[in-house]
Design an enzyme around this catalytic site. Sequence first.
Site, PDB file in Angstrom:
ATOM      1  N   GLU A 223      -1.275 -11.456  -3.875  1.00 46.02           N
ATOM      2  CA  GLU A 223       0.194 -10.726  -4.013  1.00 46.02           C
ATOM      3  C   GLU A 223       0.143  -9.488  -2.958  1.00 46.02           C
ATOM      4  O   GLU A 223       0.098  -8.379  -3.307  1.00 46.02           O
ATOM      5  CB  GLU A 223       0.039 -10.162  -5.497  1.00 46.02           C
ATOM      6  CG  GLU A 223      -0.036 -10.935  -6.568  1.00 46.02           C
ATOM      7  CD  GLU A 223      -0.488 -10.029  -7.750  1.00 46.02           C
ATOM      8  OE1 GLU A 223      -1.144  -9.073  -7.858  1.00 46.02           O
ATOM      9  OE2 GLU A 223      -0.330 -10.570  -8.946  1.00 46.02           O
ATOM     10  N   PRO A 224       0.154  -9.972  -1.844  1.00 49.17           N
ATOM     11  CA  PRO A 224       0.129  -9.061  -0.855  1.00 49.17           C
ATOM     12  C   PRO A 224       1.858  -8.343  -0.686  1.00 49.17           C
ATOM     13  O   PRO A 224       2.616  -9.399  -0.788  1.00 49.17           O
ATOM     14  CB  PRO A 224      -0.005  -9.932   0.467  1.00 49.17           C
ATOM     15  CG  PRO A 224       0.267 -11.194   0.366  1.00 49.17           C
ATOM     16  CD  PRO A 224       0.179 -11.340  -1.018  1.00 49.17           C
TER      17      PRO A 224
ATOM     18  N   ARG B 261       6.524   8.781   2.025  1.00 45.29           N
ATOM     19  CA  ARG B 261       4.833   8.369   2.411  1.00 45.29           C
ATOM     20  C   ARG B 261       4.150   9.631   2.497  1.00 45.29           C
ATOM     21  O   ARG B 261       2.993   9.767   2.123  1.00 45.29           O
ATOM     22  CB  ARG B 261       4.681   7.231   2.798  1.00 45.29           C
ATOM     23  CG  ARG B 261       5.482   5.768   2.256  1.00 45.29           C
ATOM     24  CD  ARG B 261       4.913   4.553   2.892  1.00 45.29           C
ATOM     25  NE  ARG B 261       3.623   4.542   2.807  1.00 45.29           N
ATOM     26  CZ  ARG B 261       2.447   4.581   3.538  1.00 45.29           C
ATOM     27  NH1 ARG B 261       2.845   4.963   4.849  1.00 45.29           N
ATOM     28  NH2 ARG B 261       1.096   4.458   3.543  1.00 45.29           N
TER      29      ARG B 261
ATOM     30  N   TYR C 155       1.593  10.624   0.110  1.00 42.74           N
ATOM     31  CA  TYR C 155       0.091  10.104   0.336  1.00 42.74           C
ATOM     32  C   TYR C 155      -0.426  10.650   1.465  1.00 42.74           C
ATOM     33  O   TYR C 155      -1.238  10.240   2.056  1.00 42.74           O
ATOM     34  CB  TYR C 155       0.207   8.693   0.510  1.00 42.74           C
ATOM     35  CG  TYR C 155       1.071   7.732  -0.528  1.00 42.74           C
ATOM     36  CD1 TYR C 155       0.626   7.655  -1.799  1.00 42.74           C
ATOM     37  CD2 TYR C 155       2.172   7.270  -0.065  1.00 42.74           C
ATOM     38  CE1 TYR C 155       1.006   6.890  -2.740  1.00 42.74           C
ATOM     39  CE2 TYR C 155       2.966   6.452  -1.005  1.00 42.74           C
ATOM     40  CZ  TYR C 155       2.389   6.275  -2.463  1.00 42.74           C
ATOM     41  OH  TYR C 155       2.968   5.496  -3.254  1.00 42.74           O
TER      42      TYR C 155
ATOM     43  N   CYS D 173      15.553  20.980   1.348  1.00 43.55           N
ATOM     44  CA  CYS D 173      14.979  22.073   1.139  1.00 43.55           C
ATOM     45  C   CYS D 173      13.604  22.072   0.344  1.00 43.55           C
ATOM     46  O   CYS D 173      13.361  22.328  -0.881  1.00 43.55           O
ATOM     47  CB  CYS D 173      15.815  22.965   0.205  1.00 43.55           C
ATOM     48  SG  CYS D 173      17.646  22.994   1.214  1.00 43.55           S
TER      49      CYS D 173
HETATM   50  C1  LIG Z   1       1.367  -2.902  -5.683  1.00 42.38           C
HETATM   51  C2  LIG Z   1       0.726  -4.074  -6.172  1.00 42.38           C
HETATM   52  C3  LIG Z   1       0.344  -5.106  -5.159  1.00 42.38           C
HETATM   53  C4  LIG Z   1       0.718  -5.007  -3.816  1.00 42.38           C
HETATM   54  O1  LIG Z   1      -0.079  -4.188  -3.005  1.00 42.38           O
HETATM   55  P1  LIG Z   1      -0.082  -3.980  -1.555  1.00 42.38           P
HETATM   56  O2  LIG Z   1      -1.006  -3.161  -0.963  1.00 42.38           O
HETATM   57  O3  LIG Z   1       1.250  -3.617  -1.156  1.00 42.38           O
HETATM   58  O4  LIG Z   1      -0.392  -5.473  -0.742  1.00 42.38           O
HETATM   59  C5  LIG Z   1       0.053  -6.492  -5.379  1.00 42.38           C
HETATM   60  N1  LIG Z   1      -0.317  -6.603  -7.049  1.00 42.38           N
HETATM   61  C6  LIG Z   1      -0.077  -5.492  -7.865  1.00 42.38           C
HETATM   62  C7  LIG Z   1      -0.467  -5.686  -9.154  1.00 42.38           C
HETATM   63  C8  LIG Z   1       0.495  -4.257  -7.406  1.00 42.38           C
HETATM   64  O5  LIG Z   1       0.635  -3.523  -8.145  1.00 42.38           O
END
Ligand SMILES: *Cc1c(COP(=O)(O)O)cnc(C)c1O
Length: 421
Positions: free
Chosen positions: A275-276, A314, A318, A346
């Site tokens: 899941e990238p 960001r 972060y 502001c």
């Molecule tokens: C945010 C998230 C991702 C993606 O993370 P990246 O750092 O953007 O690759 C994949 N899986 C789950 C469950 C997430 O919460």
Amino acid sequence: MDHFLYRDGQLYTEDVAIAEIAAEVGTPFYCYSTATLERHFRLFDDALEGMDHLVCYAMKAASNQAILKTLAQVGAGMDVVSGGEYARARAAGVPGERIVFSGVGKTREEMRSALEGGIRQFNLESEPEMRALSEIAQTLGVVAPVTVRVNPDVDAKTHAKIATGKSENKFGIPIARAREVYAEAAALPGLDVIGIDVHIGSQLTELEPFRLAYEKVADLTEMLRADGHDIRRLDLGGGLGIPYTRSNDAPPLPTEYGQLIRETVGHLGCEVEIEPGRLIAGNAGVLVTKVIYVKSGEGREFLILDGAMNDLIRPAMYEAHHDIIPVVEPAPGLAKATYDIVGPVCESGDTFAKEREMPPVSEGELVAFRSAGAYGAVMASEYNTRPLVPEVLVNGHQFAVIRARPTFDEMINRDTIPEWL
Ligand SMILES: *Cc1c(COP(=O)(O)O)cnc(C)c1O
């Protein structure tokens, strides 16, 4: 291959000059490269070649319909974390069997809509969530394919706000309790327990935490199989980091990551999902803004931009670094200037960088924030009644506005006045 390069003294996205887009769209705006999005997806897809696999783009990173369609057309599935994202993925033409539903607090309504619309699997994160899904699946007379997200208690060595795989984080169930939780899931009607899910954090710059987590998942697979569960799919999450500067050590490549997956779980014969999000979208987008003023302060110079923390949060959230470069290529050998780079909102937090060395720029010039494609536009707000930042997609010589800037009237007319006023 970088699709944001200087050409004839001008910054381009693919074959379109950013200044040309700015003249038409105004600033600030996000600008994405189709070729980069496709290339990044293919890097992952190729890295898993030979394994039964699906790359599910974590669409929370950048979820414009045009971006989803671009990725879906080259074969991406989607990882969604809300009912809204599920609806977005479906609206972009992604079939239900290519959508994975993640997230720590899926509501019953969200579960119902995904079950009705079609879903590849739910990644469940707690026992109450398991029971809720079981109830809803029964009501609808369907069986929900599920994995359970386990928390492997590994240190992802990333920023605390994006680490998710330590025992103190809210995500998943402790891996030590997995057998017990799987036993309950298997006994619940309406659920088909098909696999294991893990996601340890974001912007990981080393492979070692992934290795530790995936080894634990491999051990767990064998344990659960011995307990009688038919574990046939492993969702290994996202999180591979990207280079935010050109000088830093580069994070591991998708090929190395794919190799690690083969080494740690390849022998199990499971279908693999990843899941990238960030790695696909991050370096596929820039935020283009204009210098409103250059202001001299006590011993420092402020670059005041027309982009602000509401457009790109960001740095404020972060402490993230973005390279900021002029859209007109600086003359070679030009001495650098030092700026505090800020937006007009502001809040003192509306500071993108302090004492940043960069080529000198002047009022009215355009600058681009690199690596802004992920967790940029999706986190934008209209704070200070600043219009939601528009998005533009480039494809070769063409570009299109894929989300228009709202007018002030559109923004104001979303509010309604109660009859007593
Ligand atoms: C945010 C998230 C991702 C993606 O993370 P990246 O750092 O953007 O690759 C994949 N899986 C789950 C469950 C997430 O919460």
